[in-house]
Design a protein around this motif. Structure first.
Motif, mmCIF file in Angstrom:
data_model
loop_
_atom_site.group_PDB
_atom_site.id
_atom_site.type_symbol
_atom_site.label_atom_id
_atom_site.label_comp_id
_atom_site.label_asym_id
_atom_site.label_seq_id
_atom_site.Cartn_x
_atom_site.Cartn_y
_atom_site.Cartn_z
ATOM 1 N N ASN A 1 -0.106 -4.311 0.471
ATOM 2 C CA ASN A 1 -1.061 -4.750 -0.373
ATOM 3 C C ASN A 1 -2.137 -3.863 -1.036
ATOM 4 O OD1 ASN A 1 -0.196 -7.496 0.366
ATOM 5 N ND2 ASN A 1 -1.789 -7.823 1.839
ATOM 6 N N ALA A 2 -2.559 -2.825 -0.288
ATOM 7 C CA ALA A 2 -3.272 -1.778 -0.805
ATOM 8 C C ALA A 2 -2.320 -1.206 -2.149
ATOM 9 C CB ALA A 2 -3.602 -0.888 0.215
ATOM 10 N N ARG A 3 -1.166 -0.759 -1.789
ATOM 11 C CA ARG A 3 -0.520 -0.093 -2.745
ATOM 12 C C ARG A 3 -0.318 -1.140 -3.953
ATOM 13 N NH1 ARG A 3 4.395 -0.235 -5.261
ATOM 14 N NH2 ARG A 3 4.979 -2.070 -3.817
ATOM 15 N N GLY B 1 -8.563 4.710 1.756
ATOM 16 C CA GLY B 1 -8.004 6.005 1.156
ATOM 17 C C GLY B 1 -6.756 5.970 0.648
ATOM 18 N N LEU B 2 -6.478 6.701 -0.597
ATOM 19 C CA LEU B 2 -5.285 6.994 -0.997
ATOM 20 C C LEU B 2 -4.447 8.115 -0.100
ATOM 21 C CD1 LEU B 2 -6.139 7.086 -4.904
ATOM 22 C CD2 LEU B 2 -5.217 5.361 -3.656
ATOM 23 N N ALA C 1 0.050 11.101 1.552
ATOM 24 C CA ALA C 1 -0.323 9.667 1.069
ATOM 25 C C ALA C 1 -0.143 8.698 1.830
ATOM 26 C CB ALA C 1 0.614 9.815 -0.296
ATOM 27 N N VAL C 2 -1.094 7.839 1.707
ATOM 28 C CA VAL C 2 -1.054 6.506 2.682
ATOM 29 C C VAL C 2 0.097 5.758 1.958
ATOM 30 C CG1 VAL C 2 -2.191 4.585 3.641
ATOM 31 C CG2 VAL C 2 -3.248 6.902 3.270
ATOM 32 N N ASN D 1 -9.014 8.367 3.802
ATOM 33 C CA ASN D 1 -9.629 7.687 4.843
ATOM 34 C C ASN D 1 -10.893 8.202 5.428
ATOM 35 O OD1 ASN D 1 -7.700 5.536 4.371
ATOM 36 N ND2 ASN D 1 -6.255 6.361 5.763
ATOM 37 N N GLU D 2 -11.829 7.340 5.787
ATOM 38 C CA GLU D 2 -12.867 8.166 6.074
ATOM 39 C C GLU D 2 -13.512 7.807 7.579
ATOM 40 O OE1 GLU D 2 -16.165 8.573 3.307
ATOM 41 O OE2 GLU D 2 -14.829 7.560 1.972
#
Length: 454
Positions: free
Chosen positions: A282-284, A331-332, A339-340, A317-318
């Motif tokens: 979904n993020a991609r 995060g990407l 890469a995520v 990502n934090e």
């Protein structure tokens, strides 16, 4: 936002989106928000070099004026935008204070660092007190005048807003800013933007409007859409609807000519229990479509032909961000630069690719073993323990003081030992299986002083 704390079945739309992205990737201005709420991030100099050498990202926003980060982007050619803390806004309404601020935060690094924007606060109308709100536009004017006086007129001044500035957004043609904010704050600000040729910056997040019932509409998937009863325009995604709602609100005040920039937009790849919409796919898919929208020239139903300067949220990502798991997984990239997911921003990857890959450096004829994107930290820790105790791998490089100790993350350490085992055992694919958590790549994952054998 920084203040607050399955494979898609739609193959044809994906193909169309990929073709659009492939055509426009070289010319689309895509930026990223570089947040630092984490204790495992690489040094700013490595981050700047990574973005310059390995990605097509050409602009970066940070949420402060950290001199180490500003210095790191010197000579990279990447446009950098820095942020004035909300609490400093009232004092910067004073012209002398604004000149001192520019003198200490901009001039020592200019022009080696290419500044693009001074962002005056972050979502001030949403988060700020009355004193901050009342001094927002005066502070913007003072900083603009200070830049002009210092002959740094290429640097623009703006302020990002949450869409809490809208009283309503549906239908978009009838949208309006919140009463009181419209005339008191936003009309003077839009006049400032018109006069200084700077963009009005908003943070539209389709993610926050997601429900199971509206998933297709939120995620750019095929759906019948929703029709604006006034204009007859049909909207097939919430992103267009939100942008047009901002445009209609601006036009209602007489400022439809002012450019709109997207300061933050993103989707988390992971969430807590029950957050089934927070997935890598979904993020991609969401960010792939946002990138396409940014420079495709398609625009929106009310703004046909427009392009939108866009900053994805977020670079990493934090792990220290407050709130739920989704807040920590926008995060990407992971802190080790893997890469995520892939949305075509890597210089050596194909636009629209579906697999998450390590940072690639082509090396003909060579192969490496690295961790899969979906591998859990628990599984990767097991790989490290097995390889270092039973696999015969020399694990000193990932120990403190070793060449591959930093970044000190499970994923980075696992990639190193998995590759070391794979190389020692003769480069057979099954030597990179690691219970289905490894895969073979032709992209060299080496970085800095950490060299992966091949």
């Amino acid at each position: 936002m920084e203040l607050s704390a399955r494979t898609s079945p739609y193959h044809l739309p994906f193909l169309i989106s990929t073709l659009f992205l492939f055509h426009f990737a070289a010319v689309t201005p895509i930026g990223v928000n570089y947040g630092t709420f984490a204790d495992n991030l690489p040094p700013p100099a490595q981050v700047a070099q990574f973005l310059k050498d390995r990605t097509t990202i050409d602009r970066v926003k940070i949420f402060d004026a950290n001199p180490d980060i500003i210095r790191a982007f010197s000579g990279t050619g990447i446009l950098l935008s820095i942020t004035v803390p909300n609490g400093d806004i009232p004092s910067l309404a004073d012209p002398r204070t604004a000149r001192r601020w520019v003198g200490s935060h901009i001039q020592p690094f200019y022009p080696q660092t290419k500044f693009q924007y001074i962002l005056v606060g972050s979502e001030v109308l949403h988060w700020g007190d009355q004193n901050m709100k009342a001094n927002l536009v005066p502070a913007m004017r003072s900083l603009h005048n200070a830049l002009t006086r210092a002959n740094m007129t290429t640097i623009k001044v703006t302020s990002p807003h949450s869409l809490g500035i809208l009283e309503s957004s549906d239908p978009p043609s009838l949208a309006r800013f919140r009463p009181g904010w419209d005339r008191d704050f936003l009309a003077p600000m839009l006049l400032f933007h018109r006069r200084t040729k700077s963009p009005f910056m908003v943070n539209p997040y389709p993610y926050f409007s997601w429900t199971p019932k509206t998933e297709a509409f939120t995620l750019f998937r095929p759906n019948p859409g929703t029709r604006d009863r006034v204009t007859g325009k049909n909207y097939t995604n919430v992103y267009d609807l939100l942008l047009d709602a901002v445009f209609s609100s601006m036009k209602r005040l007489g400022f439809g000519d002012v450019k709109i920039a997207v300061g933050e937009v993103g989707w988390p790849s992971r969430g807590g229990p029950g957050m089934t919409h927070c997935t890598v796919e979904n993020a991609r898919w969401h960010n792939l479509n946002v990138v396409r929208k940014a420079g495709s020239g398609v625009g929106t139903p009310l703004m046909p032909g427009r392009t939108f300067e866009t900053y994805l949220f977020a670079l990493f990502n934090e792990n220290l961000k407050p709130g739920s798991d989704d807040e920590r997984n926008f995060g990407l990239f992971r802190p080790d630069f893997s890469a995520v997911y892939d949305i075509g921003i890597m210089r050596e990857s194909q636009p629209g690719g579906s697999g998450a890959k390590p940072t690639p450096v082509p090396a003909a004829g060579k192969q490496w073993c690295v961790a899969k994107a979906e591998a859990t930290d628990a599984a990767l820790r097991a790989n490290i323990n097995w390889a270092c105790t039973n696999g015969g791998v020399d694990c000193r490089p990932i120990q403190e003081g070793g060449a591959c100790f930093k970044p000190n993350t499970t994923r980075s350490h696992a990639a190193y030992v998995m590759n070391s085992y794979y190389q020692a055992k003769g480069h057979q694919d099954f030597n990179c299986d690691f219970s289905k958590t490894g895969f073979v790549t032709a992209a060299d994952p080496s970085y800095g002083t950490c060299k992966y054998s091949a």
